[in-house]
Design a protein around this motif. Structure first.
Motif, PDB file in Angstrom:
ATOM      1  N   MET A   1       4.608  -8.093  -4.092  1.00 45.46           N
ATOM      2  CA  MET A   1       3.831  -7.479  -5.158  1.00 45.46           C
ATOM      3  C   MET A   1       2.924  -6.416  -4.596  1.00 45.46           C
ATOM      4  O   MET A   1       2.187  -6.653  -3.651  1.00 45.46           O
ATOM      5  CB  MET A   1       2.970  -8.521  -5.869  1.00 45.46           C
ATOM      6  CG  MET A   1       2.104  -7.915  -6.943  1.00 45.46           C
ATOM      7  SD  MET A   1       0.616  -8.843  -7.356  1.00 45.46           S
ATOM      8  CE  MET A   1      -0.226  -9.007  -5.837  1.00 45.46           C
ATOM      9  N   ASP A   2       2.950  -5.199  -5.157  1.00 48.14           N
ATOM     10  CA  ASP A   2       2.000  -4.169  -4.820  1.00 48.14           C
ATOM     11  C   ASP A   2       0.849  -4.269  -5.805  1.00 48.14           C
ATOM     12  O   ASP A   2       0.977  -3.954  -6.983  1.00 48.14           O
ATOM     13  CB  ASP A   2       2.679  -2.793  -4.922  1.00 48.14           C
ATOM     14  CG  ASP A   2       1.743  -1.665  -4.537  1.00 48.14           C
ATOM     15  OD1 ASP A   2       0.548  -1.947  -4.352  1.00 48.14           O
ATOM     16  OD2 ASP A   2       2.204  -0.526  -4.437  1.00 48.14           O
ATOM     17  N   ALA A   3      -0.299  -4.767  -5.333  1.00 48.20           N
ATOM     18  CA  ALA A   3      -1.433  -5.002  -6.216  1.00 48.20           C
ATOM     19  C   ALA A   3      -2.217  -3.741  -6.481  1.00 48.20           C
ATOM     20  O   ALA A   3      -3.315  -3.784  -7.012  1.00 48.20           O
ATOM     21  CB  ALA A   3      -2.354  -6.056  -5.611  1.00 48.20           C
ATOM     22  N   SER A   4      -1.669  -2.588  -6.139  1.00 49.52           N
ATOM     23  CA  SER A   4      -2.424  -1.359  -6.339  1.00 49.52           C
ATOM     24  C   SER A   4      -1.507  -0.199  -6.661  1.00 49.52           C
ATOM     25  O   SER A   4      -1.628   0.872  -6.109  1.00 49.52           O
ATOM     26  CB  SER A   4      -3.215  -1.043  -5.078  1.00 49.52           C
ATOM     27  OG  SER A   4      -2.332  -0.886  -3.997  1.00 49.52           O
ATOM     28  N   ALA A   5      -0.581  -0.428  -7.549  1.00 50.09           N
ATOM     29  CA  ALA A   5       0.434   0.582  -7.785  1.00 50.09           C
ATOM     30  C   ALA A   5      -0.102   1.809  -8.503  1.00 50.09           C
ATOM     31  O   ALA A   5       0.531   2.857  -8.508  1.00 50.09           O
ATOM     32  CB  ALA A   5       1.588  -0.018  -8.586  1.00 50.09           C
ATOM     33  N   ALA A   6      -1.254   1.709  -9.128  1.00 49.54           N
ATOM     34  CA  ALA A   6      -1.812   2.860  -9.821  1.00 49.54           C
ATOM     35  C   ALA A   6      -2.579   3.740  -8.847  1.00 49.54           C
ATOM     36  O   ALA A   6      -2.754   3.416  -7.684  1.00 49.54           O
ATOM     37  CB  ALA A   6      -2.732   2.389 -10.941  1.00 49.54           C
ATOM     38  N   ALA A   7      -3.077   4.897  -9.354  1.00 46.90           N
ATOM     39  CA  ALA A   7      -3.817   5.814  -8.502  1.00 46.90           C
ATOM     40  C   ALA A   7      -5.132   5.198  -8.058  1.00 46.90           C
ATOM     41  O   ALA A   7      -5.660   4.294  -8.681  1.00 46.90           O
ATOM     42  CB  ALA A   7      -4.080   7.111  -9.266  1.00 46.90           C
ATOM     43  N   ASP A   8      -5.662   5.725  -6.955  1.00 48.86           N
ATOM     44  CA  ASP A   8      -6.947   5.253  -6.429  1.00 48.86           C
ATOM     45  C   ASP A   8      -7.854   6.464  -6.225  1.00 48.86           C
ATOM     46  O   ASP A   8      -7.401   7.487  -5.730  1.00 48.86           O
ATOM     47  CB  ASP A   8      -6.706   4.530  -5.096  1.00 48.86           C
ATOM     48  CG  ASP A   8      -7.996   4.075  -4.456  1.00 48.86           C
ATOM     49  OD1 ASP A   8      -8.624   3.176  -5.034  1.00 48.86           O
ATOM     50  OD2 ASP A   8      -8.353   4.635  -3.402  1.00 48.86           O
ATOM     51  N   PRO A   9      -9.155   6.436  -6.642  1.00 51.22           N
ATOM     52  CA  PRO A   9      -9.837   5.276  -7.226  1.00 51.22           C
ATOM     53  C   PRO A   9      -9.422   5.028  -8.662  1.00 51.22           C
ATOM     54  O   PRO A   9      -8.941   5.935  -9.329  1.00 51.22           O
ATOM     55  CB  PRO A   9     -11.310   5.680  -7.143  1.00 51.22           C
ATOM     56  CG  PRO A   9     -11.282   7.168  -7.203  1.00 51.22           C
ATOM     57  CD  PRO A   9     -10.057   7.598  -6.461  1.00 51.22           C
ATOM     58  N   PRO A  10      -9.579   3.787  -9.145  1.00 56.92           N
ATOM     59  CA  PRO A  10      -9.104   3.438 -10.481  1.00 56.92           C
ATOM     60  C   PRO A  10      -9.869   4.197 -11.555  1.00 56.92           C
ATOM     61  O   PRO A  10     -11.101   4.245 -11.539  1.00 56.92           O
ATOM     62  CB  PRO A  10      -9.369   1.934 -10.573  1.00 56.92           C
ATOM     63  CG  PRO A  10     -10.418   1.663  -9.547  1.00 56.92           C
ATOM     64  CD  PRO A  10     -10.197   2.646  -8.459  1.00 56.92           C
ATOM     65  N   PRO A  11      -9.186   4.815 -12.464  1.00 49.50           N
ATOM     66  CA  PRO A  11      -9.854   5.548 -13.531  1.00 49.50           C
ATOM     67  C   PRO A  11     -10.364   4.579 -14.596  1.00 49.50           C
ATOM     68  O   PRO A  11      -9.878   3.463 -14.714  1.00 49.50           O
ATOM     69  CB  PRO A  11      -8.737   6.422 -14.093  1.00 49.50           C
ATOM     70  CG  PRO A  11      -7.491   5.617 -13.849  1.00 49.50           C
ATOM     71  CD  PRO A  11      -7.726   4.891 -12.554  1.00 49.50           C
ATOM     72  N   PRO A  12     -11.355   4.977 -15.357  1.00 46.39           N
ATOM     73  CA  PRO A  12     -11.773   4.130 -16.484  1.00 46.39           C
ATOM     74  C   PRO A  12     -10.686   4.116 -17.555  1.00 46.39           C
ATOM     75  O   PRO A  12      -9.802   4.963 -17.578  1.00 46.39           O
ATOM     76  CB  PRO A  12     -13.041   4.829 -16.982  1.00 46.39           C
ATOM     77  CG  PRO A  12     -12.854   6.261 -16.576  1.00 46.39           C
ATOM     78  CD  PRO A  12     -12.126   6.221 -15.263  1.00 46.39           C
ATOM     79  N   LEU A  94      -6.707  -3.336  -3.905  1.00 51.06           N
ATOM     80  CA  LEU A  94      -6.650  -2.555  -2.682  1.00 51.06           C
ATOM     81  C   LEU A  94      -6.211  -1.116  -2.985  1.00 51.06           C
ATOM     82  O   LEU A  94      -5.494  -0.880  -3.962  1.00 51.06           O
ATOM     83  CB  LEU A  94      -5.684  -3.207  -1.690  1.00 51.06           C
ATOM     84  CG  LEU A  94      -6.095  -4.611  -1.232  1.00 51.06           C
ATOM     85  CD1 LEU A  94      -4.981  -5.250  -0.416  1.00 51.06           C
ATOM     86  CD2 LEU A  94      -7.392  -4.568  -0.434  1.00 51.06           C
ATOM     87  N   PRO A  95      -6.646  -0.152  -2.179  1.00 53.06           N
ATOM     88  CA  PRO A  95      -6.340   1.266  -2.468  1.00 53.06           C
ATOM     89  C   PRO A  95      -4.863   1.588  -2.295  1.00 53.06           C
ATOM     90  O   PRO A  95      -4.297   1.421  -1.208  1.00 53.06           O
ATOM     91  CB  PRO A  95      -7.199   2.030  -1.461  1.00 53.06           C
ATOM     92  CG  PRO A  95      -7.461   1.063  -0.354  1.00 53.06           C
ATOM     93  CD  PRO A  95      -7.505  -0.295  -0.978  1.00 53.06           C
ATOM     94  N   ALA A  96      -4.256   2.064  -3.367  1.00 54.73           N
ATOM     95  CA  ALA A  96      -2.816   2.327  -3.353  1.00 54.73           C
ATOM     96  C   ALA A  96      -2.413   3.287  -2.246  1.00 54.73           C
ATOM     97  O   ALA A  96      -1.369   3.116  -1.603  1.00 54.73           O
ATOM     98  CB  ALA A  96      -2.382   2.883  -4.706  1.00 54.73           C
TER      99      ALA A  96
END
Length: 509
Positions: A1-12, A94-96
């Motif tokens: 599992m990739d627990a950070s598949a979205a962009a980093d930093p997380p947008p609101p 974690l940072p993607a």
């Protein structure tokens, strides 16, 4: 599992949902929440609330071995009447951009942040962490049993049977057949190797699912997450089987050089000098497992583009399993020819290209003479020559049984000696490769003369010995014939390219 598949930093805004074959991961803010699917995949049954709760708790417990600051606990989901209806694993997000998978992609694209130096340093520490995990883990008869020949054969049998039941396996049965044939051929002769791995304490409770997407190279050190928690027995196995999963994933991502770095760092940290054949065998198995999992995901996605892409990827991984198993072949290689034919010059870089042990008849002869205290005049009697070949083949048989390819450098001019080698190869279930070196007589004479003048080579051949050999030519139809006046056998890269053409895929691990 990739627990950070979205962009980093997380947008609101609303959470991002990532789906795997067995879970949904909700990413929002600085946290990730994982909910297991209510599915029965054959090897994993999470159709009950109790099962999902147990797997969630085990996930937190086991992953705390390598990433204690990432796993924050298990939340209970309750219905209107207060009854627990599901469980959620709460994690630090974690940072993607710092996942190994992202860094490898950036490197391939030439983008910022994918520098080789940072990745190599991080991978070296990952290898050390995994080596420490293996060394500190529990030992038991149940764990050791996972490394026995029967257990390893069972892994292949179950995974191949599962893949055959999936659409990908049904669409490409010939690939599955190739995997089965190559894996079975390897295991037939490797009982002594697998038993020695058990005796040496190399069967461990490992991570079980090492993938580049679950390795994060952070400023304060790597974090390795998402180990296999749903069946302890699937985490048990050879240490090389565990670290080989990440090596396979890197190789599948066109980062074989990084896989070499990983395996080398693990070997140094653990002291585990497993033969290349075993490493490739287990890389092949891990490719099969990922092919199976990707094929499952393809069926879950039904007819969408994602499903077709996963189906293609599953076939690519099955091809990788075949490639790895071809590299795992254990070979007995005879490199022969008359004196001065270049056989010794070829044998050394060829052994290096094959990751093989090199045995020279001239060196073994000295060992035999010392052991027997024979007079110098008897060094080349029929009995003495027979003793040298017998000793060479006995040493080769021992190495072959332990999964190490062997290159035997001798004249091999007598068919009966080659027949004896064929018997050893058959008894140890090794592939026999026969190579006959040739060159024009004037070149043979020049080489023998220069070698004698140098005085550093163990060969005692003279021009008279050469002429005697040339006067009694014996056909060698089974051999690959190589003219060493045309192939520069002193050039290691040229020899490797020649071997790749003639013998097929070579070990890189």
């Amino acid at each position: 599992m990739d627990a950070s598949a979205a962009a980093d930093p997380p947008p609101p805004g609303p959470p991002v949902v990532v789906e795997t074959h067995s879970a949904l991961i909700f990413l929002w803010g600085d946290e990730a929440h994982k909910v297991r699917k209510s599915v029965d995949l054959g090897f994993l049954d999470n159709t009950t609330v109790g099962a999902r709760g147990e797997q969630s708790r085990r996930e937190v417990e086991l992953n705390s071995r390598l990433a204690p600051d990432v796993y924050r606990g298990v939340l209970e989901v309750r219905g209107p009447d207060g009854e627990v209806i599901d469980h959620v694993v709460r994690m630090r997000r974690l940072p993607a951009r710092r996942s190994l998978a992202s860094l490898v992609r950036l490197r391939a694209e030439g983008g910022p942040g994918g520098g080789d130096t940072d990745i190599v340093v991080g991978l070296t520490e990952v290898a050390r962490q995994i080596a420490r995990l293996h060394a500190a883990g529990p030992r038991s008869e149940e764990i050791d049993a996972a490394g026995t020949p029967a257990a390893v054969a069972g892994l292949w049998t179950r995974s191949l049977a599962h893949l055959r039941r999936l659409d990908v396996g049904r669409d490409a049965p010939e690939i599955v057949d190739d995997i089965e044939a190559l894996a079975t051929d390897y295991l037939r002769g490797r009982g002594p190797l697998l038993e020695s791995r058990v005796a040496d304490g190399r069967i461990v409770d490992g991570h079980g699912d090492l993938l580049a997407a679950d390795v994060y190279l952070l400023d304060d050190g790597p974090r390795v997450i998402d180990c296999l928690e749903f069946d302890d027995r699937l985490r048990y196995g050879d240490a090389v089987l565990d670290i080989g999963f990440l090596a396979m994933d890197l190789d599948a991502s066109a980062a074989r050089d990084l896989a070499v770095v990983l395996l080398g760092a693990y070997r140094e940290a653990s002291g585990d000098d497993a033969p290349p054949s075993l490493v490739h065998h287990y890389i092949g198995y891990r490719a099969l497992v990922r092919s199976k999992v990707t094929a499952i995901r393809a069926e879950q996605a039904a007819d969408g583009d994602g499903g077709r892409g996963d189906a293609r990827r599953a076939l690519e991984l099955a091809d990788l399993a075949v490639d790895s198993l071809l590299r795992a072949r254990v070979r007995l290689v005879l490199v022969g020819g008359v004196s001065g034919s270049g056989k010794s010059t070829l044998a050394a870089p060829l052994a290096e290209a094959l990751g093989a042990e090199l045995l020279r008849s001239d060196v073994v002869r000295s060992d035999v003479v010392r052991a027997q205290a024979a007079p110098r005049s008897d060094r080349y009697s029929e009995a003495a020559v027979g003793a040298v070949y017998t000793e060479m083949l006995a040493r080769a048989a021992a190495s072959l049984a332990l999964g190490r390819s062997v290159v035997l450098d001798a004249t091999w001019l007598e068919p009966r000696r080659r027949a004896e080698a064929e018997t050893v190869a058959a008894d140890t279930h090794a592939e026999l490769v026969e190579i006959s070196c040739t060159a024009p007589r004037d070149e043979l004479v020049r080489r023998i003369t220069e070698r004698a003048r140098g005085g550093t080579d163990p060969s005692e051949a003279t021009i008279e010995v050469l002429d005697g050999q040339l006067a009694r030519p014996a056909a060698w139809p089974e051999a690959i014939h190589v003219d060493t006046a045309e192939l520069d056998v002193r050039d290691r890269e040229a020899v490797r390219r020649w071997a790749e053409r003639e013998l097929g895929p070579l070990p890189w691990a």
